[in-house]
Design a protein around this motif. Structure first.
Motif, PDB file in Angstrom:
ATOM      1  N   ASN A 143       0.794  -1.224   0.000  1.00  0.00           N
ATOM      2  CA  ASN A 143       0.000   0.000   0.000  1.00  0.00           C
ATOM      3  C   ASN A 143       0.828   1.277   0.000  1.00  0.00           C
ATOM      4  O   ASN A 143       0.290   2.344  -0.308  1.00  0.00           O
ATOM      5  CB  ASN A 143      -0.981  -0.005   1.174  1.00  0.00           C
ATOM      6  N   ILE A 144       2.109   1.194   0.343  1.00  0.00           N
ATOM      7  CA  ILE A 144       2.958   2.384   0.235  1.00  0.00           C
ATOM      8  C   ILE A 144       3.830   2.329  -1.017  1.00  0.00           C
ATOM      9  O   ILE A 144       4.657   3.197  -1.236  1.00  0.00           O
ATOM     10  CB  ILE A 144       3.818   2.610   1.500  1.00  0.00           C
ATOM     11  N   GLY A 145       3.622   1.295  -1.834  1.00  0.00           N
ATOM     12  CA  GLY A 145       4.304   1.213  -3.124  1.00  0.00           C
ATOM     13  C   GLY A 145       5.655   0.527  -3.111  1.00  0.00           C
ATOM     14  O   GLY A 145       6.380   0.583  -4.090  1.00  0.00           O
ATOM     15  N   TYR A 146       5.992  -0.166  -2.037  1.00  0.00           N
ATOM     16  CA  TYR A 146       7.249  -0.909  -1.958  1.00  0.00           C
ATOM     17  C   TYR A 146       6.960  -2.356  -2.371  1.00  0.00           C
ATOM     18  O   TYR A 146       6.933  -3.270  -1.549  1.00  0.00           O
ATOM     19  CB  TYR A 146       7.811  -0.861  -0.538  1.00  0.00           C
ATOM     20  N   TYR A 147       6.739  -2.554  -3.664  1.00  0.00           N
ATOM     21  CA  TYR A 147       6.255  -3.837  -4.167  1.00  0.00           C
ATOM     22  C   TYR A 147       7.276  -4.958  -4.012  1.00  0.00           C
ATOM     23  O   TYR A 147       6.908  -6.090  -3.711  1.00  0.00           O
ATOM     24  CB  TYR A 147       5.808  -3.695  -5.619  1.00  0.00           C
ATOM     25  N   ASP A 148       8.557  -4.651  -4.211  1.00  0.00           N
ATOM     26  CA  ASP A 148       9.576  -5.695  -4.060  1.00  0.00           C
ATOM     27  C   ASP A 148       9.618  -6.222  -2.622  1.00  0.00           C
ATOM     28  O   ASP A 148       9.711  -7.428  -2.399  1.00  0.00           O
ATOM     29  CB  ASP A 148      10.962  -5.168  -4.470  1.00  0.00           C
ATOM     30  N   SER A 149       9.529  -5.330  -1.661  1.00  0.00           N
ATOM     31  CA  SER A 149       9.501  -5.750  -0.253  1.00  0.00           C
ATOM     32  C   SER A 149       8.213  -6.509   0.052  1.00  0.00           C
ATOM     33  O   SER A 149       8.220  -7.482   0.812  1.00  0.00           O
ATOM     34  CB  SER A 149       9.605  -4.535   0.667  1.00  0.00           C
ATOM     35  N   ALA A 150       7.118  -6.067  -0.532  1.00  0.00           N
ATOM     36  CA  ALA A 150       5.833  -6.733  -0.310  1.00  0.00           C
ATOM     37  C   ALA A 150       5.893  -8.190  -0.758  1.00  0.00           C
ATOM     38  O   ALA A 150       5.400  -9.083  -0.061  1.00  0.00           O
ATOM     39  CB  ALA A 150       4.721  -5.995  -1.044  1.00  0.00           C
ATOM     40  N   VAL A 151       6.517  -8.439  -1.891  1.00  0.00           N
ATOM     41  CA  VAL A 151       6.586  -9.798  -2.427  1.00  0.00           C
ATOM     42  C   VAL A 151       7.409 -10.706  -1.518  1.00  0.00           C
ATOM     43  O   VAL A 151       7.074 -11.883  -1.336  1.00  0.00           O
ATOM     44  CB  VAL A 151       7.127  -9.779  -3.877  1.00  0.00           C
ATOM     45  N   VAL A 152       8.462 -10.170  -0.917  1.00  0.00           N
ATOM     46  CA  VAL A 152       9.282 -10.963   0.010  1.00  0.00           C
ATOM     47  C   VAL A 152       8.409 -11.526   1.138  1.00  0.00           C
ATOM     48  O   VAL A 152       8.476 -12.712   1.464  1.00  0.00           O
ATOM     49  CB  VAL A 152      10.431 -10.102   0.600  1.00  0.00           C
ATOM     50  N   TYR A 153       7.575 -10.672   1.725  1.00  0.00           N
ATOM     51  CA  TYR A 153       6.740 -11.115   2.851  1.00  0.00           C
ATOM     52  C   TYR A 153       5.495 -11.865   2.387  1.00  0.00           C
ATOM     53  O   TYR A 153       4.974 -12.703   3.118  1.00  0.00           O
ATOM     54  CB  TYR A 153       6.387  -9.929   3.751  1.00  0.00           C
ATOM     55  N   LEU A 154       5.051 -11.583   1.181  1.00  0.00           N
ATOM     56  CA  LEU A 154       3.925 -12.328   0.630  1.00  0.00           C
ATOM     57  C   LEU A 154       4.300 -13.802   0.465  1.00  0.00           C
ATOM     58  O   LEU A 154       3.483 -14.687   0.705  1.00  0.00           O
ATOM     59  CB  LEU A 154       3.499 -11.719  -0.709  1.00  0.00           C
TER      60      LEU A 154
END
Length: 166
Positions: free
Chosen positions: A74-85
């Motif tokens: 939601n803050i646009g840090y998609y690469d970090s989001a994928v790590v935790y996803l």
């Protein structure tokens, strides 16, 4: 009047102590979790990130990993989001759809379509119609982008030949 004010303050203080005593004692992790969830629910994603990171450093938890991924997303840090996803063990329809969105944002439409196919395979009937429409949009955008790139290359070669006289 001063006595009335003092009495009012004592009463409020006493009520605060009573309500605190009624609540069960919470561990530090439970307090951090409650605070993180409160921030997440209030869409204070950036503020919630360190709380979820702290929780995950103490213990792996799928729900916390998903919420941390959602904060990053939601803050646009998609690469970090994928790590935790990837660490979150959530329903395959949800995770596959989020991965598909990630690859669309990265411009990898083939990978996005692959994840959408996986998401469609796990979806119920209501979700399938939505996901099929999303897949069609990704396919159309991929074709549009390819056609646009072809047009740009042809247009560039025509302009170059006019300028150079070849």
């Amino acid at each position: 009047m001063r006595l009335l004010s003092l009495l009012f303050i004592v009463l409020i203080f006493d009520l605060g102590l009573a309500s605190a005593a009624d609540q069960p004692k919470q561990t530090a992790s439970q307090q951090i979790k409650r605070q993180a969830d409160k921030m997440h629910a209030s869409k204070m994603y950036f503020a919630a990130i360190p709380f979820y990171q702290k929780l995950l450093s103490q213990q792996a938890d799928s729900d916390n990993a998903w919420k941390l991924a959602d904060c990053y997303w939601n803050i646009g840090y998609y690469d970090s989001a994928v790590v935790y996803l990837k660490k979150a063990n959530i329903h395959p329809t949800i995770s596959s759809e989020r991965f598909a969105e990630y690859y669309v944002r990265k411009g990898d439409y083939d990978m996005a379509i692959t994840y959408l196919d996986e998401s469609i395979a796990h979806a119920n009937e209501k979700e399938k119609a939505y996901l099929i429409n999303k897949k069609q949009s990704a396919t159309n955008y991929k074709l549009l982008l390819k056609g646009s790139l072809d047009w740009t290359i042809n247009y560039l070669s025509v302009n170059t030949s006019i300028v150079t006289g070849k």
